[in-house]
Write a protein that holds these residues in place. Sequence first.
Motif, PDB file in Angstrom:
ATOM      1  N   ALA A  32       0.836  -1.200   0.000  1.00  0.00           N
ATOM      2  CA  ALA A  32       0.000   0.000   0.000  1.00  0.00           C
ATOM      3  C   ALA A  32       0.870   1.249   0.000  1.00  0.00           C
ATOM      4  O   ALA A  32       0.559   2.250  -0.670  1.00  0.00           O
ATOM      5  CB  ALA A  32      -0.930  -0.008   1.213  1.00  0.00           C
ATOM      6  N   GLU A  33       1.974   1.189   0.711  1.00  0.00           N
ATOM      7  CA  GLU A  33       2.879   2.343   0.763  1.00  0.00           C
ATOM      8  C   GLU A  33       3.483   2.627  -0.601  1.00  0.00           C
ATOM      9  O   GLU A  33       3.578   3.792  -1.034  1.00  0.00           O
ATOM     10  CB  GLU A  33       3.984   2.086   1.780  1.00  0.00           C
ATOM     11  N   GLN A  34       3.887   1.582  -1.326  1.00  0.00           N
ATOM     12  CA  GLN A  34       4.458   1.776  -2.661  1.00  0.00           C
ATOM     13  C   GLN A  34       3.426   2.368  -3.615  1.00  0.00           C
ATOM     14  O   GLN A  34       3.732   3.287  -4.387  1.00  0.00           O
ATOM     15  CB  GLN A  34       4.948   0.427  -3.214  1.00  0.00           C
ATOM     16  N   ILE A  58      -5.176   0.861  -4.351  1.00  0.00           N
ATOM     17  CA  ILE A  58      -4.994   0.815  -2.896  1.00  0.00           C
ATOM     18  C   ILE A  58      -6.287   0.407  -2.217  1.00  0.00           C
ATOM     19  O   ILE A  58      -6.303  -0.473  -1.339  1.00  0.00           O
ATOM     20  CB  ILE A  58      -4.530   2.194  -2.374  1.00  0.00           C
ATOM     21  N   GLN A  59      -7.399   1.034  -2.628  1.00  0.00           N
ATOM     22  CA  GLN A  59      -8.678   0.754  -1.983  1.00  0.00           C
ATOM     23  C   GLN A  59      -9.167  -0.661  -2.277  1.00  0.00           C
ATOM     24  O   GLN A  59      -9.852  -1.280  -1.456  1.00  0.00           O
ATOM     25  CB  GLN A  59      -9.708   1.785  -2.432  1.00  0.00           C
ATOM     26  N   ALA A  60      -8.822  -1.184  -3.464  1.00  0.00           N
ATOM     27  CA  ALA A  60      -9.251  -2.532  -3.823  1.00  0.00           C
ATOM     28  C   ALA A  60      -8.409  -3.601  -3.120  1.00  0.00           C
ATOM     29  O   ALA A  60      -8.936  -4.613  -2.647  1.00  0.00           O
ATOM     30  CB  ALA A  60      -9.168  -2.720  -5.345  1.00  0.00           C
ATOM     31  N   ARG A  61      -7.104  -3.374  -3.034  1.00  0.00           N
ATOM     32  CA  ARG A  61      -6.205  -4.394  -2.474  1.00  0.00           C
ATOM     33  C   ARG A  61      -6.038  -4.274  -0.951  1.00  0.00           C
ATOM     34  O   ARG A  61      -5.792  -5.260  -0.266  1.00  0.00           O
ATOM     35  CB  ARG A  61      -4.830  -4.293  -3.143  1.00  0.00           C
ATOM     36  N   TYR A  62      -6.141  -3.050  -0.459  1.00  0.00           N
ATOM     37  CA  TYR A  62      -5.948  -2.808   0.974  1.00  0.00           C
ATOM     38  C   TYR A  62      -7.109  -1.963   1.499  1.00  0.00           C
ATOM     39  O   TYR A  62      -6.930  -0.769   1.789  1.00  0.00           O
ATOM     40  CB  TYR A  62      -4.605  -2.095   1.205  1.00  0.00           C
ATOM     41  N   PRO A  63      -8.301  -2.555   1.573  1.00  0.00           N
ATOM     42  CA  PRO A  63      -9.505  -1.773   1.899  1.00  0.00           C
ATOM     43  C   PRO A  63      -9.574  -1.274   3.339  1.00  0.00           C
ATOM     44  O   PRO A  63     -10.456  -0.478   3.656  1.00  0.00           O
ATOM     45  CB  PRO A  63     -10.635  -2.766   1.619  1.00  0.00           C
ATOM     46  N   PHE A  64      -8.657  -1.714   4.186  1.00  0.00           N
ATOM     47  CA  PHE A  64      -8.682  -1.301   5.584  1.00  0.00           C
ATOM     48  C   PHE A  64      -7.373  -0.593   5.926  1.00  0.00           C
ATOM     49  O   PHE A  64      -6.324  -0.907   5.384  1.00  0.00           O
ATOM     50  CB  PHE A  64      -8.893  -2.509   6.506  1.00  0.00           C
ATOM     51  N   GLY A  65      -7.462   0.362   6.810  1.00  0.00           N
ATOM     52  CA  GLY A  65      -6.263   1.048   7.241  1.00  0.00           C
ATOM     53  C   GLY A  65      -6.161   2.471   6.734  1.00  0.00           C
ATOM     54  O   GLY A  65      -6.982   2.944   5.940  1.00  0.00           O
ATOM     55  N   VAL A  66      -5.119   3.140   7.171  1.00  0.00           N
ATOM     56  CA  VAL A  66      -4.969   4.569   6.892  1.00  0.00           C
ATOM     57  C   VAL A  66      -4.703   4.850   5.416  1.00  0.00           C
ATOM     58  O   VAL A  66      -5.105   5.899   4.899  1.00  0.00           O
ATOM     59  CB  VAL A  66      -3.841   5.174   7.751  1.00  0.00           C
ATOM     60  N   TYR A  67      -4.043   3.942   4.725  1.00  0.00           N
ATOM     61  CA  TYR A  67      -3.753   4.196   3.310  1.00  0.00           C
ATOM     62  C   TYR A  67      -5.039   4.193   2.486  1.00  0.00           C
ATOM     63  O   TYR A  67      -5.193   4.992   1.547  1.00  0.00           O
ATOM     64  CB  TYR A  67      -2.761   3.169   2.766  1.00  0.00           C
ATOM     65  N   SER A  68      -5.950   3.298   2.819  1.00  0.00           N
ATOM     66  CA  SER A  68      -7.219   3.259   2.101  1.00  0.00           C
ATOM     67  C   SER A  68      -8.020   4.534   2.345  1.00  0.00           C
ATOM     68  O   SER A  68      -8.621   5.099   1.419  1.00  0.00           O
ATOM     69  CB  SER A  68      -8.039   2.038   2.541  1.00  0.00           C
ATOM     70  N   GLN A  69      -8.015   5.009   3.577  1.00  0.00           N
ATOM     71  CA  GLN A  69      -8.735   6.240   3.902  1.00  0.00           C
ATOM     72  C   GLN A  69      -8.112   7.433   3.193  1.00  0.00           C
ATOM     73  O   GLN A  69      -8.819   8.256   2.607  1.00  0.00           O
ATOM     74  CB  GLN A  69      -8.734   6.454   5.416  1.00  0.00           C
ATOM     75  N   GLN A  70      -6.783   7.520   3.229  1.00  0.00           N
ATOM     76  CA  GLN A  70      -6.108   8.623   2.554  1.00  0.00           C
ATOM     77  C   GLN A  70      -6.306   8.538   1.046  1.00  0.00           C
ATOM     78  O   GLN A  70      -6.439   9.563   0.367  1.00  0.00           O
ATOM     79  CB  GLN A  70      -4.614   8.608   2.877  1.00  0.00           C
TER      80      GLN A  70
END
Length: 274
Positions: A32-34, A58-70
């Motif tokens: 998600a960071e990359q 990001i939202q599709a692969r990592y739907p939870f956490g701060v990266y998805s929200q940002q």
Amino acid sequence: MAAALSVSLLLGGCGLFNTNAPEPDNTVGWSAEQLYRDAKSEMDSGNWSAAITQLDRIQARYPFGVYSQQAMLDTAYAQWRDGSPELAIATIDRFEQQYPNHEATDYMLYLKGLVNFTPDNAFLGQLVGQDPAERDPKGARASFDAFRELVDRFPDSKYAADARMRMNWLANTIAMNEVYTARYYYERDAYIAAINRAETVITDFQGTPAAEEALGIMIASYERLGMTQLRDDTRRVLQTNYPDSEYLTQGYTLRGKSWWNPMSWWPTANRSAE
């Protein structure tokens, strides 16, 4: 046999020229960071479409956490800058539903106000010299409502001061739209309709510059209808609030178009760039 081989080669050859094949995804396995770092780089370069693609991943692969929200925050901004205000509003609404108490709610309200503050035809209106108040007020009202919610709920937000300035501009823009409509009715001898639209300015947008002309329209309309008591009452209101008004000495006459256009500054609101 030869015929069958020819058909096979022909079909196989078609695949060589298939231009509709999807491009390979070289981000498979990225964290998600990359993905966010790449999306941020695209945004900094103004490549909004490419940025949106990475933010969607990001939202599709990592739907939870701060990266998805940002990513959702930045998607709304990128969609707006990419010329898709409807998509931006939809993303903002989705964010508010999913994260009603998020610390960035004030920013999303501010962004919603900006998206509606700059309608699709803003640049066209500027080019032809059109008064913003003469356009459909739907976007202006939605913008005003978003800014008002921002300053009511988050009066100390860093976006509140700018929102208040825009609200002042929008209030007079919406009020002038009502005045234009009242003019239209007055010119066509629809005096009751003219009074109703002008009265909206007085009740909903008291203190705006448009209120002076609204009172002038009301006085003239009451005069045409023979309602002298209401005419005199309205004249006293005009006298109290605008003692130097020309409508007190010259009466109301239809004016030409007022070509003021303060759309000379274009808002930005890239929260991720902070």
